[in-house]
Design a protein around this motif. Structure first.
Motif, short mmCIF file in Angstrom:
data_model
loop_
_atom_site.label_atom_id
_atom_site.label_comp_id
_atom_site.label_asym_id
_atom_site.label_seq_id
_atom_site.Cartn_x
_atom_site.Cartn_y
_atom_site.Cartn_z
N UNK A 13 10.26 -3.80 -10.71
CA UNK A 13 10.23 -4.48 -12.00
C UNK A 13 9.06 -3.99 -12.85
N UNK A 14 7.86 -3.87 -12.25
CA UNK A 14 6.70 -3.40 -13.01
C UNK A 14 6.93 -1.99 -13.56
N UNK A 15 7.58 -1.17 -12.75
CA UNK A 15 7.81 0.21 -13.16
C UNK A 15 8.84 0.29 -14.28
N UNK A 16 9.86 -0.55 -14.19
CA UNK A 16 10.94 -0.48 -15.17
C UNK A 16 10.68 -1.26 -16.44
N UNK A 17 9.81 -2.28 -16.37
CA UNK A 17 9.57 -3.16 -17.53
C UNK A 17 8.08 -3.32 -17.76
N UNK A 18 7.47 -2.53 -18.65
CA UNK A 18 6.03 -2.65 -18.91
C UNK A 18 5.61 -4.06 -19.28
N UNK A 19 6.49 -4.82 -19.90
CA UNK A 19 6.15 -6.18 -20.30
C UNK A 19 5.96 -7.13 -19.12
N UNK A 20 6.45 -6.75 -17.95
CA UNK A 20 6.33 -7.61 -16.77
C UNK A 20 5.00 -7.42 -16.05
N UNK A 21 4.23 -6.44 -16.46
CA UNK A 21 2.98 -6.13 -15.75
C UNK A 21 1.87 -7.11 -16.14
N UNK A 49 -1.79 -8.47 -17.13
CA UNK A 49 -2.69 -7.88 -18.12
C UNK A 49 -3.76 -7.00 -17.48
N UNK A 50 -4.19 -7.34 -16.25
CA UNK A 50 -5.25 -6.56 -15.62
C UNK A 50 -4.72 -5.49 -14.68
N UNK A 51 -3.42 -5.24 -14.73
CA UNK A 51 -2.83 -4.19 -13.91
C UNK A 51 -2.90 -2.85 -14.63
N UNK A 52 -3.25 -1.81 -13.88
CA UNK A 52 -3.25 -0.45 -14.40
C UNK A 52 -2.29 0.38 -13.56
N UNK A 53 -1.32 1.00 -14.21
CA UNK A 53 -0.34 1.82 -13.51
C UNK A 53 -0.93 3.21 -13.25
N UNK A 76 1.17 12.67 -9.87
CA UNK A 76 0.69 13.18 -11.16
C UNK A 76 1.83 13.28 -12.18
N UNK A 77 2.56 12.19 -12.30
CA UNK A 77 3.67 12.12 -13.25
C UNK A 77 3.47 10.93 -14.17
N UNK A 78 4.14 10.97 -15.32
CA UNK A 78 4.14 9.85 -16.25
C UNK A 78 5.16 8.83 -15.76
N UNK A 79 4.68 7.74 -15.20
CA UNK A 79 5.59 6.75 -14.62
C UNK A 79 6.33 5.95 -15.68
N UNK A 80 5.90 6.07 -16.94
CA UNK A 80 6.61 5.40 -18.03
C UNK A 80 7.53 6.35 -18.79
N UNK A 81 7.72 7.55 -18.23
CA UNK A 81 8.56 8.54 -18.90
C UNK A 81 10.05 8.25 -18.76
N UNK A 107 12.41 10.16 -17.58
CA UNK A 107 12.98 10.58 -16.29
C UNK A 107 12.88 9.46 -15.25
N UNK A 108 11.73 8.79 -15.25
CA UNK A 108 11.54 7.71 -14.29
C UNK A 108 12.48 6.55 -14.58
N UNK A 109 12.67 6.22 -15.84
CA UNK A 109 13.58 5.14 -16.20
C UNK A 109 15.01 5.45 -15.79
N UNK A 110 15.41 6.71 -15.91
CA UNK A 110 16.76 7.09 -15.52
C UNK A 110 16.97 6.94 -14.01
N UNK A 111 15.94 7.28 -13.24
CA UNK A 111 16.04 7.13 -11.80
C UNK A 111 16.16 5.65 -11.41
N UNK A 112 15.42 4.79 -12.09
CA UNK A 112 15.51 3.36 -11.81
C UNK A 112 16.88 2.82 -12.21
#
Length: 308
Positions: free
Chosen positions: A178-186, A188-192, A211-216, A218-223
């Motif tokens: 959920x944190x990976x797929x929805x930035x709004x669910x993270x 406030x003090x969490x750092x990805x 060393x990848x952009x987890x908010x990119x 490509x990552x959303x497509x995999x999820x």
């Protein structure tokens, strides 16, 4: 001194024992050198080494530091197999018969016993943090079996100890996905971070990325294809960085610069024992606070009762 990994356990009804008595019983189960026929041994060792003057436990404000020493003889299976094959060939040639399965097993045991005293010994020190007031145990081990070995030693030392792996109301794999797929669910003090492991629901295996952009995209497509995050690099507001696993284990721990600087600037008078205890209490307090915060992220702790 700083832990690299953390496997967490909840202590249930620990026996009351002060640090002096605990030091004595740990000494009764101290590590001793491997005998010539021993494959492995595990026993307690002073966390500060020679600087600790034989002290087996450091107790500071209810946080206890213990260290186990694991010794294991390294006897490669290929060496044993080669020697067994040679002996079998000699017997079959000399006696003009086939060696039975039972004889092969006996030969393997005999050769292993003969070669064991010549094997190299690997020694591994495994540190344990015990928050006696908070009822938590944390073991600096990379795998659950290694941690369980230390727990078994602690149970043997104390006579009994009921612990369970720390668990949360929300499964880590569900929360991380959920944190990976929805930035709004993270929180406030969490750092990805920039590291992830994704598991597929079917037989598509595991995908690991660093060393990848987890908010990119490509990552959303995999999820969206149904993959779930089984490991995820996270940080708690600059205080602690780690890789969270689906077992609620913390790997690749890195403590914040402010904490390391505080330890470096502590006045220990170049005393190795004072340095270890300063580093330990700063680390222990940080781990206690950040473990509590992580559990908040996961909806609180799931109480499993007084199971062993």
């Amino acid at each position: 001194m700083w832990f690299k990994n953390l496997l967490l356990y909840r202590v249930h009804g620990a026996p009351e024992i002060d640090h002096t008595a605990l030091d004595e019983v740990l000494g009764d189960h101290a590590a001793v050198a491997l005998g010539s026929a021993d494959a492995r041994r595990l026993g307690w060792t002073p966390p500060a080494g020679r600087a600790g003057n034989g002290q087996y436990v450091h107790d500071i404000q209810g946080h206890r530091l213990l260290s186990a020493l694991r010794q294991e003889r390294l006897l490669p299976a290929a060496v044993v197999r080669e020697e067994v094959e040679e002996r079998i060939a000699d017997i079959e040639q000399a006696e003009s018969r086939r060696v039975t399965r039972q004889e092969k097993t006996a030969l393997k045991e005999e050769i292993t016993e003969a070669l064991l005293p010549q094997a190299f010994i690997r020694r591994q020190k495994i540190d344990l943090w015990w928050d006696s007031r908070g009822g938590l145990l944390g073991i600096n081990a990379a795998s659950r079996p290694r941690a369980e070995e230390v727990l078994d030693l602690l149970r043997e030392t104390l006579g009994s100890l009921k612990v369970t792996p720390l668990s949360a109301q929300t499964l880590p794999i569900r929360a991380m996905t959920e944190w990976l797929g929805d930035p709004g669910s993270r929180p406030a003090d969490m750092r990805l971070g920039d590291q992830v492991e994704l598991k597929a629901k079917g037989d598509d295996g595991v995908l690991r990325a660093r060393q990848v952009d987890l908010d990119g995209d490509d990552m959303q497509q995999l999820l969206e294809s149904g993959r779930q995050a089984s490991k995820l690099a996270l940080g708690i507001d600059g205080r602690l960085n780690f890789v969270l696993t689906d077992e609620l284990a913390l790997k690749s721990l890195r403590f914040g610069d402010a904490l390391i600087e505080e330890a470096d600037h502590a006045d220990d008078g170049d005393d190795a024992l004072a340095r270890l205890e300063t580093d330990f209490i700063l680390m222990a307090q940080a781990l206690a606070d950040d473990t509590a915060r992580l559990l908040e992220w996961l909806g609180g702790e799931a109480r499993t009762g007084d199971a062993a």
